[in-house]
Design a protein around this motif. Structure first.
Motif: not given
Length: 224
Positions: A14-15, A158-161, A174-176, A180-181
């Motif tokens: 996923l990462s 950091a992007g979405p939880l 969190t992410g992307p 994009g990470k």
């Protein structure tokens, strides 16, 4: 394969942003009125609104009956499945005061099982749960007083939880992010459950005079 190895492999994939075929269980972009699938708990009609393509919720304390203000949706999965829920959480008006929070929780018929959130800890706007770190002398690892907790700034970049459920474990990610990470923070075993599962978008206030509003957007739940 050993369970810990499975967990590590899942988070590694996923990462890296690896693309999975996925089944969409539920999605709400809040561009239209709320879906009838939502259940509203602890919120009056003037405590939430769909506004400018997002859901906005007033941060308020729990009611006299202790019910946490939230919107929840029940979905068909079990804690043994792999499920990923994500949502964008930002502060729309004013600011969270110390101890107040907003985020997303994994629920079943018995209540909340795991939650991720943005919160005010000692005046700092951070993401939680944090990562426990042992700071005591060798041999005292069993003493909870010998640990501190590391938190990360609650930056929009950091992007979405995200909550990842797999094999009766839940993971905070969190992410992307803006590159994009994805980033992994915390995981915990959860009780095994097959019925009444779903996710809730929640707020938790302490001061009824703090008229803070939280924006939730792009809520999505998938089975990879």
């Amino acid at each position: 394969m050993h369970r810990l190895l499975q967990v590590g492999l899942v988070l590694m994939l996923l990462s890296t942003g690896r693309v999975f075929a996925e089944d969409l269980l539920f999605e709400e972009t809040f561009d239209q009125p709320l879906s009838d699938a939502w259940q509203i708990k602890g919120l009056a009609e003037n405590d939430y609104r769909v506004c400018d393509g997002a859901l906005e919720v007033r941060v308020k304390p729990a009611g006299a009956d202790g019910e946490q203000p939230r919107l929840l949706v029940n979905l068909p999965f079990s804690t043994g499945d792999m499920v990923i829920a994500s949502v964008e959480v930002t502060v729309a008006e004013r600011r969270l005061q110390r101890g107040e929070m907003a985020g997303m929780s994994l629920i079943d018929a018995d209540g909340s099982m795991f939650r991720v959130r943005k919160t005010n800890v000692d005046g700092y706007f951070v993401m939680a749960p944090g990562q426990p770190e042992f700071i005591g002398p060798e041999g005292e690892e069993g003493d909870p007083l010998q640990y501190t907790v590391k938190y990360w700034p609650a930056q929009e970049s950091a992007g979405p939880l995200r909550i990842i459920v797999r094999g009766h474990y839940a993971h905070f990610q969190t992410g992307p992010d803006d590159q994009g990470k994805f980033r992994n923070y915390f995981h915990s075993a959860i009780r095994e459950s097959k019925t009444g599962l779903g996710f809730a978008l929640f707020v938790q206030g302490l001061n009824p005079d703090n008229d803070c509003w939280i924006r939730f957007d792009n809520f999505r739940v998938v089975k990879p």
